[in-house]
Design a protein around this motif. Structure first.
Motif, PDB file in Angstrom:
ATOM      1  N   LEU A  71       0.818  -1.215   0.000  1.00 41.14           N
ATOM      2  CA  LEU A  71       0.000   0.000   0.000  1.00 41.14           C
ATOM      3  C   LEU A  71       0.855   1.269   0.000  1.00 41.14           C
ATOM      4  CD1 LEU A  71      -2.685  -1.193   2.583  1.00 41.14           C
ATOM      5  CD2 LEU A  71      -3.069  -0.771   0.141  1.00 41.14           C
ATOM      6  N   VAL A  72       2.139   1.113  -0.304  1.00 34.71           N
ATOM      7  CA  VAL A  72       3.054   2.254  -0.322  1.00 34.71           C
ATOM      8  C   VAL A  72       3.601   2.454  -1.730  1.00 34.71           C
ATOM      9  CG1 VAL A  72       5.225   3.189   0.562  1.00 34.71           C
ATOM     10  CG2 VAL A  72       3.689   1.919   2.092  1.00 34.71           C
ATOM     11  N   ASP A  73       3.566   3.697  -2.196  1.00 31.19           N
ATOM     12  CA  ASP A  73       4.144   4.056  -3.492  1.00 31.19           C
ATOM     13  C   ASP A  73       5.093   5.227  -3.264  1.00 31.19           C
ATOM     14  OD1 ASP A  73       4.803   4.776  -6.042  1.00 31.19           O
ATOM     15  OD2 ASP A  73       2.748   4.895  -6.802  1.00 31.19           O
ATOM     16  N   LEU A  74       6.394   4.945  -3.288  1.00 33.14           N
ATOM     17  CA  LEU A  74       7.383   5.988  -3.018  1.00 33.14           C
ATOM     18  C   LEU A  74       7.729   6.809  -4.253  1.00 33.14           C
ATOM     19  CD1 LEU A  74       9.826   4.113  -0.610  1.00 33.14           C
ATOM     20  CD2 LEU A  74       7.924   5.645  -0.035  1.00 33.14           C
ATOM     21  N   ASP A  75       7.165   6.438  -5.380  1.00 30.17           N
ATOM     22  CA  ASP A  75       7.402   7.195  -6.623  1.00 30.17           C
ATOM     23  C   ASP A  75       6.063   7.482  -7.293  1.00 30.17           C
ATOM     24  OD1 ASP A  75      10.365   7.164  -6.653  1.00 30.17           O
ATOM     25  OD2 ASP A  75      10.055   4.993  -6.757  1.00 30.17           O
ATOM     26  N   LEU A  76       5.184   8.141  -6.566  1.00 26.27           N
ATOM     27  CA  LEU A  76       3.842   8.424  -7.068  1.00 26.27           C
ATOM     28  C   LEU A  76       3.941   9.399  -8.239  1.00 26.27           C
ATOM     29  CD1 LEU A  76       0.805   7.927  -6.526  1.00 26.27           C
ATOM     30  CD2 LEU A  76       0.835   9.931  -5.038  1.00 26.27           C
ATOM     31  N   SER A  77       3.478   8.976  -9.410  1.00 25.60           N
ATOM     32  CA  SER A  77       3.633   9.776 -10.626  1.00 25.60           C
ATOM     33  C   SER A  77       2.424  10.648 -10.930  1.00 25.60           C
ATOM     34  CB  SER A  77       3.910   8.859 -11.819  1.00 25.60           C
ATOM     35  OG  SER A  77       2.831   7.938 -11.988  1.00 25.60           O
ATOM     36  N   ALA A  78       1.354  10.533 -10.154  1.00 25.22           N
ATOM     37  CA  ALA A  78       0.141  11.319 -10.417  1.00 25.22           C
ATOM     38  C   ALA A  78       0.443  12.803 -10.299  1.00 25.22           C
ATOM     39  CB  ALA A  78      -0.950  10.923  -9.429  1.00 25.22           C
ATOM     40  N   THR A  79      -0.306  13.594 -11.080  1.00 24.94           N
ATOM     41  CA  THR A  79      -0.104  15.052 -11.056  1.00 24.94           C
ATOM     42  C   THR A  79      -1.297  15.805 -10.491  1.00 24.94           C
ATOM     43  OG1 THR A  79      -0.919  15.196 -13.338  1.00 24.94           O
ATOM     44  CG2 THR A  79       1.476  14.972 -13.009  1.00 24.94           C
ATOM     45  N   THR A  80      -2.430  15.132 -10.273  1.00 24.37           N
ATOM     46  CA  THR A  80      -3.616  15.771  -9.685  1.00 24.37           C
ATOM     47  C   THR A  80      -4.052  14.959  -8.480  1.00 24.37           C
ATOM     48  OG1 THR A  80      -5.211  14.498 -10.997  1.00 24.37           O
ATOM     49  CG2 THR A  80      -4.341  16.532 -11.977  1.00 24.37           C
ATOM     50  N   LYS A  81      -4.846  15.589  -7.623  1.00 31.91           N
ATOM     51  CA  LYS A  81      -5.296  14.874  -6.422  1.00 31.91           C
ATOM     52  C   LYS A  81      -6.239  13.734  -6.784  1.00 31.91           C
ATOM     53  CE  LYS A  81      -8.917  18.316  -5.356  1.00 31.91           C
ATOM     54  NZ  LYS A  81      -9.378  19.279  -4.329  1.00 31.91           N
ATOM     55  N   GLU A  82      -7.012  13.909  -7.851  1.00 31.63           N
ATOM     56  CA  GLU A  82      -7.903  12.826  -8.265  1.00 31.63           C
ATOM     57  C   GLU A  82      -7.098  11.617  -8.741  1.00 31.63           C
ATOM     58  OE1 GLU A  82      -9.992  16.645  -8.432  1.00 31.63           O
ATOM     59  OE2 GLU A  82      -8.123  15.951  -9.351  1.00 31.63           O
ATOM     60  N   ALA A  83      -6.044  11.891  -9.530  1.00 27.74           N
ATOM     61  CA  ALA A  83      -5.212  10.792 -10.026  1.00 27.74           C
ATOM     62  C   ALA A  83      -4.450  10.123  -8.888  1.00 27.74           C
ATOM     63  CB  ALA A  83      -4.233  11.320 -11.078  1.00 27.74           C
ATOM     64  N   ALA A  84      -4.007  10.934  -7.918  1.00 27.66           N
ATOM     65  CA  ALA A  84      -3.298  10.364  -6.771  1.00 27.66           C
ATOM     66  C   ALA A  84      -4.217   9.453  -5.970  1.00 27.66           C
ATOM     67  CB  ALA A  84      -2.763  11.489  -5.888  1.00 27.66           C
ATOM     68  N   PRO A  92      12.742  14.564  -2.861  1.00 28.27           N
ATOM     69  CA  PRO A  92      11.929  15.484  -3.618  1.00 28.27           C
ATOM     70  C   PRO A  92      12.278  16.917  -3.296  1.00 28.27           C
ATOM     71  CG  PRO A  92      10.605  14.113  -2.146  1.00 28.27           C
ATOM     72  CD  PRO A  92      12.023  13.749  -1.952  1.00 28.27           C
ATOM     73  N   ALA A  93      11.993  17.789  -4.254  1.00 27.52           N
ATOM     74  CA  ALA A  93      12.314  19.198  -4.053  1.00 27.52           C
ATOM     75  C   ALA A  93      11.565  19.767  -2.883  1.00 27.52           C
ATOM     76  CB  ALA A  93      12.001  19.970  -5.341  1.00 27.52           C
ATOM     77  N   SER A  94      10.344  19.365  -2.723  1.00 21.57           N
ATOM     78  CA  SER A  94       9.548  19.927  -1.645  1.00 21.57           C
ATOM     79  C   SER A  94      10.014  19.488  -0.286  1.00 21.57           C
ATOM     80  CB  SER A  94       8.077  19.513  -1.814  1.00 21.57           C
ATOM     81  OG  SER A  94       7.972  18.121  -1.773  1.00 21.57           O
ATOM     82  N   ALA A  95      10.928  18.476  -0.231  1.00 21.39           N
ATOM     83  CA  ALA A  95      11.381  17.991   1.066  1.00 21.39           C
ATOM     84  C   ALA A  95      12.709  18.588   1.475  1.00 21.39           C
ATOM     85  CB  ALA A  95      11.489  16.467   1.032  1.00 21.39           C
ATOM     86  N   GLN A  96      13.254  19.513   0.706  1.00 17.02           N
ATOM     87  CA  GLN A  96      14.573  19.999   1.008  1.00 17.02           C
ATOM     88  C   GLN A  96      14.628  20.786   2.305  1.00 17.02           C
ATOM     89  OE1 GLN A  96      17.500  19.418  -0.514  1.00 17.02           O
ATOM     90  NE2 GLN A  96      16.378  17.897  -1.631  1.00 17.02           N
ATOM     91  N   ALA A  97      13.664  21.578   2.533  1.00 18.48           N
ATOM     92  CA  ALA A  97      13.686  22.357   3.752  1.00 18.48           C
ATOM     93  C   ALA A  97      12.719  21.690   4.641  1.00 18.48           C
ATOM     94  CB  ALA A  97      13.246  23.757   3.477  1.00 18.48           C
ATOM     95  N   PRO A  98      12.770  20.502   4.688  1.00 19.18           N
ATOM     96  CA  PRO A  98      11.660  19.658   4.858  1.00 19.18           C
ATOM     97  C   PRO A  98      11.057  19.657   6.190  1.00 19.18           C
ATOM     98  CG  PRO A  98      13.645  18.336   4.728  1.00 19.18           C
ATOM     99  CD  PRO A  98      14.024  19.748   4.747  1.00 19.18           C
ATOM    100  N   SER A  99      11.719  18.911   6.993  1.00 16.18           N
ATOM    101  CA  SER A  99      11.013  18.420   8.119  1.00 16.18           C
ATOM    102  C   SER A  99      10.648  19.463   9.111  1.00 16.18           C
ATOM    103  CB  SER A  99      11.811  17.331   8.776  1.00 16.18           C
ATOM    104  OG  SER A  99      13.159  17.609   8.731  1.00 16.18           O
ATOM    105  N   ASP A 100      11.210  20.631   9.058  1.00 17.99           N
ATOM    106  CA  ASP A 100      10.855  21.664  10.023  1.00 17.99           C
ATOM    107  C   ASP A 100       9.734  22.537   9.520  1.00 17.99           C
ATOM    108  OD1 ASP A 100      12.751  20.940  11.885  1.00 17.99           O
ATOM    109  OD2 ASP A 100      14.336  21.911  10.793  1.00 17.99           O
ATOM    110  N   SER A 101       9.128  22.193   8.389  1.00 18.78           N
ATOM    111  CA  SER A 101       8.123  23.070   7.804  1.00 18.78           C
ATOM    112  C   SER A 101       6.914  23.237   8.682  1.00 18.78           C
ATOM    113  CB  SER A 101       7.682  22.511   6.442  1.00 18.78           C
ATOM    114  OG  SER A 101       7.213  21.189   6.589  1.00 18.78           O
ATOM    115  N   VAL A 102       6.623  22.244   9.501  1.00 20.06           N
ATOM    116  CA  VAL A 102       5.494  22.388  10.409  1.00 20.06           C
ATOM    117  C   VAL A 102       5.929  23.010  11.722  1.00 20.06           C
ATOM    118  CG1 VAL A 102       3.780  21.133  11.730  1.00 20.06           C
ATOM    119  CG2 VAL A 102       4.251  20.477   9.377  1.00 20.06           C
ATOM    120  N   ALA A 103       7.061  22.527  12.257  1.00 15.64           N
ATOM    121  CA  ALA A 103       7.430  22.925  13.610  1.00 15.64           C
ATOM    122  C   ALA A 103       7.986  24.325  13.697  1.00 15.64           C
ATOM    123  CB  ALA A 103       8.454  21.941  14.162  1.00 15.64           C
ATOM    124  N   THR A 104       8.691  24.793  12.648  1.00 12.25           N
ATOM    125  CA  THR A 104       9.376  26.070  12.755  1.00 12.25           C
ATOM    126  C   THR A 104       8.449  27.239  13.011  1.00 12.25           C
ATOM    127  OG1 THR A 104      11.189  25.280  11.405  1.00 12.25           O
ATOM    128  CG2 THR A 104      10.926  27.649  11.568  1.00 12.25           C
TER     129      THR A 104
END
Length: 711
Positions: free
Chosen positions: A9-22, A177-189
């Motif tokens: 149930l895990v896909d580490l390379d999800l290729s979908a580009t829209t939320k419906e496709a995901a 992924p690019a979105s994970a570069q400044a990643p993990s502190d995006s919520v806590a900071t």
């Protein structure tokens, strides 16, 4: 997290580009494992949930979720997108996508487990590990809680060191992924930053010393699976950062446990982060309150904490809860209450739901008699005989509609007593027991017993440990089936006949009341109606009266009791209104204004109209009212006045038997109470250094001033 998520149930390379496709890509994995039976039907449910509110969260997270009849067991699928997918979050696309599928009847245990994922998503280490994890099995284990983020990171580092540097895979794994570069502190900071500002907020009172600022919060979302618990976790984390005590009540799909009333009472402020109505909201009235959507609780918790502290510092608070606030059912069973208090609330919850049926049915029946005469109860069914131009037909119609309304009285009483005890699962056995009570002629007493038995049976069943496979059908199949069978057996075979005999004995006793006994009963009911002016004692007398007329053909004695109760209940407000009119100088300007309103309240049979006077001077007003009420009740019984309607005051006098004598009884009680109040207030001795009488505008001299009294 048990087997809710596996490597498949895990896909580490999800290729979908829209939320419906995901959603489709992840749902197809659920279908392949037999977790979803109808792909398109399930996706339609996901889309319907998404239409209520976007499921994107700040920090690069998308969490589409729904309940669906096409789901066989609670399931979670995870996808990681390199490009990011727009789920409606304010800070951009999501690279971590969780699809949560809950069966339509998901049991509480699994919903609680699902909520734990929502809380983990507020942990920056957890989301950071998911962004860097290399294997699907490791990702599934991390989400299940089998390994910690540190374990996942160690496993990734071990895999990286074993790989050949030349193949470039290590660098690729570290980059992510690019979105994970400044990643993990995006919520806590942002939480930590703004929480620091909140920490600097001055204590509202300036006198708390070491006592921390205390906040209670409520979180809820439309499905109660994800956002509810994520907001709770986010607020709790921000509270720790800000140095405040913050306790959250999550009103989610797994139900909710009320905060201890003492915790609420001690709180300095309240935060509501919700997208559905807050249940029992009046519990939090009278405190500084911030009211926002659930996503604000997730995305900017520190700002909310700072805002509520600012409101407390400025003294901004919501209005106190009205006296009639929540229904008895909503207040039933709070922490710390004794059994006697709970029992009273359970009984009054049933009465509170029954009274509207009594009022509607009683007034309709009374109008039927007024229009069609006292033989209207012998009229044929209006389905067989109804003539538009004949008053008798209209009288019969009103009478028969009222009779149908009355048929609900005992079942509603029993059903909502059980509801007050056991919530919705108590309704079915309660209504069944109440209907059986009518069938066996156990009447009002049988309804009381059936409601208490039904509530007790359901509460006992709910305490039994149930296999996980059965929990989903417990509320809709098992509990109604078993509890109805038990209540039915007890009512038909065990206690029904004794209760029916007791009901008949009470009815015979009431029918046999004449002369002195009837007058004494009227006096007692009058005393009770005027003792606490709408409180528990007043309600006992009123319930006793309405129970007597809550049948299609009440006896004369029952209608006499109803007349005496209503007449006595009108006395206190009318007497206070009259007293403020004839001797206004004995009352303050505010009381004189209340006296004007008391005329209308008294004529409408609203005893609470006298409460302002009783609260200001209970030792003079309440005894005077009780004397007048006793006189009115006894005279009403002596005059054989009857009343079929349970309410209405002066407006139903045309429906009263012996109306002129009835009005004389009310007038006598009003005059006696008025005279007693005036005399008792006139006997008050002025305090040493008494000031002049209160000016006509109701203003008072400044504290400590002394003004000579004019000779």
């Amino acid at each position: 997290m048990s087997d809710m998520i596996t490597a498949e149930l895990v896909d580490l390379d999800l290729s979908a580009t829209t939320k419906e496709a995901a959603a489709r890509a992840l749902a197809e994995r659920m279908v392949a494992l037999g977790r979803v039976t109808d792909l398109d039907g399930f996706l339609a449910d996901v889309a319907a949930r998404e239409a209520q509110m976007p499921t994107g969260l700040d920090g690069g997270i998308g969490i589409p979720h729904c309940r669906s009849a096409h789901v066989t067991e609670p399931t979670l699928a995870f996808g990681r997108s390199a490009a990011g997918i727009d789920f409606g979050a304010a800070d951009g696309p999501a690279d971590l996508i969780f699809l949560i599928a809950a069966p339509a009847g998901a049991d509480d245990a699994h919903l609680t487990i699902l909520s734990s994922l929502a809380r983990q998503l507020m942990n920056a280490e957890f989301t950071g590990a998911l962004r860097s994890v290399a294997g699907t099995g490791t990702a599934a284990a991390l989400i299940r809680g089998d390994i910690t983020p540190a374990d996942a990171e160690a496993e990734r580092a071990s895999a990286d060191s074993a790989a050949a540097p030349a193949d470039g895979e290590a660098a690729s794994a570290d980059t992510g992924p690019a979105s994970a570069q400044a990643p993990s502190d995006s919520v806590a900071t942002p939480v930590a930053a703004s929480a620091g500002a909140a920490t600097d907020t001055t204590s509202p009172s300036g006198e708390r010393g070491e006592r921390p600022f205390r906040i209670v919060a409520v979180t809820s979302c439309p499905t109660g699976i994800a956002h509810t618990y994520m907001a709770a976790e986010s607020l709790e984390n921000a509270g720790r950062e800000a140095g405040v005590e913050l306790v959250v009540e999550t009103q989610g799909s797994a139900g909710f446990t009320r905060l201890d009333p003492a915790v609420i009472a001690d709180a300095d402020g309240v935060i509501f982060a919700h997208d559905v109505p807050v249940r029992d909201k009046d519990r939090f009235a009278g405190k500084p309150t911030v009211d926002v959507g659930v996503k604000a609780g997730i995305n900017r918790p520190a700002e909310l904490i700072a805002e509520v502290r600012g409101k407390a510092a400025r003294g901004e608070a919501t209005a106190a809860a009205p006296a009639s606030g929540a229904t008895p059912v909503e207040r039933a069973g709070e922490t710390g209450e004794g059994y006697g208090t709970k029992l009273r609330k359970w009984l009054m919850s049933g009465v509170s739901y029954m009274v509207p049926f009594v009022a509607a049915g009683g007034l309709l029946i009374a109008l039927g008699f007024a229009i069609g005469g006292y033989k209207i109860n012998k009229a044929p069914s209006v389905m067989d005989h109804f003539i538009w131009t004949q008053a008798d037909s209209w009288g019969a119609l009103l009478f028969q509609i009222g009779g149908v309304a009355f048929a609900f009285l005992v079942p509603v009483l029993a059903g909502y007593i059980a509801y007050g005890m056991a919530d919705r699962p108590g309704l079915v056995p309660g209504f069944v027991g109440g209907s059986i009570s009518l069938t066996i002629n156990a009447g009002f007493l049988g309804g009381l017993a059936a409601g208490l038995i039904a509530g007790g049976v359901v509460m006992s069943i709910q305490k039994v440990r149930i296999p996980a496979a059965l929990r989903g059908i417990m509320p809709v199949v098992v509990i109604p089936l078993i509890s109805s069978a038990i209540v039915g057996f007890l009512m038909f075979v065990v206690i029904g006949k004794p209760i029916a005999s007791a009901q008949k004995a009470m009815t015979d006793w009431l029918n046999g009341l004449t002369g002195t006994n009837a007058v004494l009963l009227g006096a007692l009911l009058g005393l009770m109606m005027c003792f606490d002016l709408g409180g528990p004692v007043n309600k006992v007398a009123y319930t006793f009266a309405t129970a007597g007329i809550a049948v299609a053909s009440p006896s004369d004695s029952a209608m006499k009791i109803m007349a005496a109760v209503m007449a006595a209940g009108m006395v206190p407000p009318l007497a206070m209104a009259l007293a403020t009119t004839v001797r206004g100088k004995l009352f303050t300007q505010t009381e004189r204004e209340n006296g004007k309103a008391a005329w209308v309240l008294g004529l409408s049979f609203i005893s609470e109209g006298a409460i302002p006077f009783a609260a200001a001077d209970p030792l003079r007003v309440i005894p005077s009212a009780m004397v007048g009420g006793a006189i009115t009740g006894s005279l009403s019984m002596a005059f054989d006045a009857t009343l079929r309607a349970p309410h209405g005051g002066i407006f139903v006098v045309p429906l009263i038997g012996n109306p002129l004598l009835y009005l004389i009884a009310i007038a006598a009680g009003v005059c006696v109470t008025t005279a007693l109040v005036i005399v008792l207030k006139g006997l008050r001795k002025p305090a040493p250094g008494a000031t002049a009488p209160e000016p006509a505008d109701g203003t008072l001299p400044a504290e400590g001033s002394k003004q000579p009294v004019a000779a």
